[in-house]
Design a protein around this motif. Sequence first.
Motif, PDB file in Angstrom:
ATOM      1  N   LYS A 190       0.843  -1.193   0.000  1.00  0.00           N
ATOM      2  CA  LYS A 190       0.000   0.000   0.000  1.00  0.00           C
ATOM      3  C   LYS A 190       0.879   1.245   0.000  1.00  0.00           C
ATOM      4  O   LYS A 190       1.715   1.429   0.884  1.00  0.00           O
ATOM      5  CB  LYS A 190      -0.922   0.005   1.216  1.00  0.00           C
ATOM      6  N   SER A 191       0.663   2.092  -1.006  1.00  0.00           N
ATOM      7  CA  SER A 191       1.457   3.295  -1.141  1.00  0.00           C
ATOM      8  C   SER A 191       0.545   4.451  -1.530  1.00  0.00           C
ATOM      9  O   SER A 191      -0.671   4.277  -1.662  1.00  0.00           O
ATOM     10  CB  SER A 191       2.556   3.081  -2.200  1.00  0.00           C
ATOM     11  N   GLN A 192       1.130   5.635  -1.681  1.00  0.00           N
ATOM     12  CA  GLN A 192       0.407   6.815  -2.163  1.00  0.00           C
ATOM     13  C   GLN A 192       1.185   7.423  -3.309  1.00  0.00           C
ATOM     14  O   GLN A 192       2.397   7.205  -3.443  1.00  0.00           O
ATOM     15  CB  GLN A 192       0.192   7.832  -1.039  1.00  0.00           C
ATOM     16  N   ASP A 193       0.497   8.190  -4.135  1.00  0.00           N
ATOM     17  CA  ASP A 193       1.115   8.655  -5.382  1.00  0.00           C
ATOM     18  C   ASP A 193       2.388   9.472  -5.152  1.00  0.00           C
ATOM     19  O   ASP A 193       3.335   9.394  -5.937  1.00  0.00           O
ATOM     20  CB  ASP A 193       0.104   9.442  -6.227  1.00  0.00           C
ATOM     21  N   GLY A 229      -4.612   4.699  -4.508  1.00  0.00           N
ATOM     22  CA  GLY A 229      -5.840   5.368  -4.878  1.00  0.00           C
ATOM     23  C   GLY A 229      -5.491   6.648  -5.621  1.00  0.00           C
ATOM     24  O   GLY A 229      -4.437   6.744  -6.254  1.00  0.00           O
ATOM     25  N   LYS A 230      -6.360   7.632  -5.507  1.00  0.00           N
ATOM     26  CA  LYS A 230      -6.156   8.889  -6.233  1.00  0.00           C
ATOM     27  C   LYS A 230      -6.305  10.049  -5.264  1.00  0.00           C
ATOM     28  O   LYS A 230      -7.284  10.135  -4.520  1.00  0.00           O
ATOM     29  CB  LYS A 230      -7.185   8.996  -7.364  1.00  0.00           C
ATOM     30  N   LEU A 235      -6.373  19.717  -3.784  1.00  0.00           N
ATOM     31  CA  LEU A 235      -5.586  19.941  -2.574  1.00  0.00           C
ATOM     32  C   LEU A 235      -4.137  19.524  -2.734  1.00  0.00           C
ATOM     33  O   LEU A 235      -3.263  19.998  -2.012  1.00  0.00           O
ATOM     34  CB  LEU A 235      -6.208  19.171  -1.394  1.00  0.00           C
ATOM     35  N   ASP A 236      -3.844  18.614  -3.670  1.00  0.00           N
ATOM     36  CA  ASP A 236      -2.492  18.090  -3.838  1.00  0.00           C
ATOM     37  C   ASP A 236      -2.022  18.289  -5.275  1.00  0.00           C
ATOM     38  O   ASP A 236      -2.800  18.614  -6.182  1.00  0.00           O
ATOM     39  CB  ASP A 236      -2.462  16.596  -3.488  1.00  0.00           C
ATOM     40  N   PHE A 258     -10.412   6.120  -6.644  1.00  0.00           N
ATOM     41  CA  PHE A 258     -11.098   6.532  -5.418  1.00  0.00           C
ATOM     42  C   PHE A 258     -10.155   7.412  -4.610  1.00  0.00           C
ATOM     43  O   PHE A 258      -8.936   7.382  -4.803  1.00  0.00           O
ATOM     44  CB  PHE A 258     -11.548   5.315  -4.587  1.00  0.00           C
ATOM     45  N   GLN A 259     -10.701   8.204  -3.711  1.00  0.00           N
ATOM     46  CA  GLN A 259      -9.903   9.128  -2.914  1.00  0.00           C
ATOM     47  C   GLN A 259      -9.000   8.348  -1.954  1.00  0.00           C
ATOM     48  O   GLN A 259      -9.476   7.549  -1.140  1.00  0.00           O
ATOM     49  CB  GLN A 259     -10.808  10.073  -2.128  1.00  0.00           C
ATOM     50  N   ASP A 260      -7.698   8.584  -2.038  1.00  0.00           N
ATOM     51  CA  ASP A 260      -6.723   7.834  -1.259  1.00  0.00           C
ATOM     52  C   ASP A 260      -6.583   8.454   0.129  1.00  0.00           C
ATOM     53  O   ASP A 260      -5.633   9.179   0.426  1.00  0.00           O
ATOM     54  CB  ASP A 260      -5.373   7.813  -1.970  1.00  0.00           C
ATOM     55  N   THR A 261      -7.548   8.138   1.007  1.00  0.00           N
ATOM     56  CA  THR A 261      -7.535   8.613   2.381  1.00  0.00           C
ATOM     57  C   THR A 261      -7.278   7.439   3.319  1.00  0.00           C
ATOM     58  O   THR A 261      -7.355   6.273   2.917  1.00  0.00           O
ATOM     59  CB  THR A 261      -8.866   9.277   2.752  1.00  0.00           C
TER      60      THR A 261
END
Length: 461
Positions: A190-193, A229-230, A235-236, A258-261
């Motif tokens: 699991k990562s973020q962009d 996610g996205k 905001l980013d 989907f929103q990556d929260t």
Amino acid sequence: MAKCQCRWRRVLLCLCCAPCVLVGSLCVYISLVISYGITITGPAANIPQTLPKHFIAQGLTINGSLAPHPSSSFWDANYHRGALWNRLQVSIDRFYNPILMPKSRRDRYDHLHTSNDDNKKKQFSHPTAGFSEIGNLASIMDDFPELSLQMQMFVRSLHVRDYPVLIQPANLCGSGPRKGQGPFLLLAIKSQDLNFENRQVIRQTWGQAGRVAGETGEGRVVQRVFLLGKKDTELDVDVSELLQLESRHYGDILQWDFQDTFFNLTLKDVLLWDWLSAHCPQTQFIFKGDDDVLVRTAALLDYLQQQILQSGGPGSEGMKGFMVGDVIGAAIPNRVNSTKYFVPETFYKGLYPPYGGGGGVVYSGVLAMRLKRVSRRVHLYPIDDVYVGMCLHRLGVHPIHHPAFLTFDFPKKEMEKPCAYYTVLLVHKRSPAQVKKLWSEMRRNHSECQNTSLRKDTTGE
């Protein structure tokens, strides 16, 4: 005169025969009643006069076409006291109760709620009527307006779990979903962009793909995929083009729309199971973890091979329910409003089932397919590790606790030992710079530390 006498003889004959006929019929009736009474009072049909309080007809709880209804729940089933998730889950339980809802009725419902265009279900495969039964969210969750924006967004989209894929690896597991042999171990991280540095260090250290040697020297096929996610582009920074370049270069990005929260991390689990079923069903094991951990992949490969041999093979009963990690039992929801794990009582009441916490767990590919199916019967929950535990509970699976999955870092005394990192399979909360440094040190000290035993449970469990 002769005619008159003949008529009287007929009357007398009828008067004499009628009682005999009636008596004969009565005897036949009594015989039938006695025979029937003997039949139903025999030892093979000992029917109680008063049914027990929780009587369940035999044959309805275990059946090839009907799923058994769980005998107990970890959540508070008294949904009249509030708790949105509890009320919604009761609705699903009733829908899948084999007595209240036979399989034929469920099948008809699923058929009616299937799109004619693409033949795919757009929502849950259970009635979403549970939402309309509750009515206005604010009427159940009194504190809904005061909740964080993240919690409000999660509640509003609780019933949606089908999101399109934006980026995915090409032929990660072969040329088709049922062709060839899948990897021995799939690293699903699991990562973020924006976490490019985390991903790059993992690729260079413990997350290398291909044939990876275990510490015994035997190589196993390992593949790698990052789950994203996205981010909200308002905001980013929009890095979608950079992600496309990264995907083309490394072929290991799997991103959904989907929103990556934090509360949407659960979606990465359920969508991964769907993706595995379609593209990589032959995977033997899946490591699911965060991008801020250090994993001793070679030692993990050896450990998993031992588990296969001890359980009787890849298709054994033991592998059908195999999950290992740092198991947390008897946990309760966090009610501290200032923490990111906060879950209000208006959303959930009850305990948490045992679940694998921290930075990562490993489970069998067979279990992943079972989790995919059962997850459709469990409402999404904002804590991803807890949600997986909820699904395991429904399958009757208890994850295996192993102290070598180090969630909360080393005790101070252990940290000072020269071969400390050779006692673990995973350690959580390491920055990219720390992972890089530790990986180099472990390679330098390999000959000195290679025979070090894995950590053992110091609590005596």
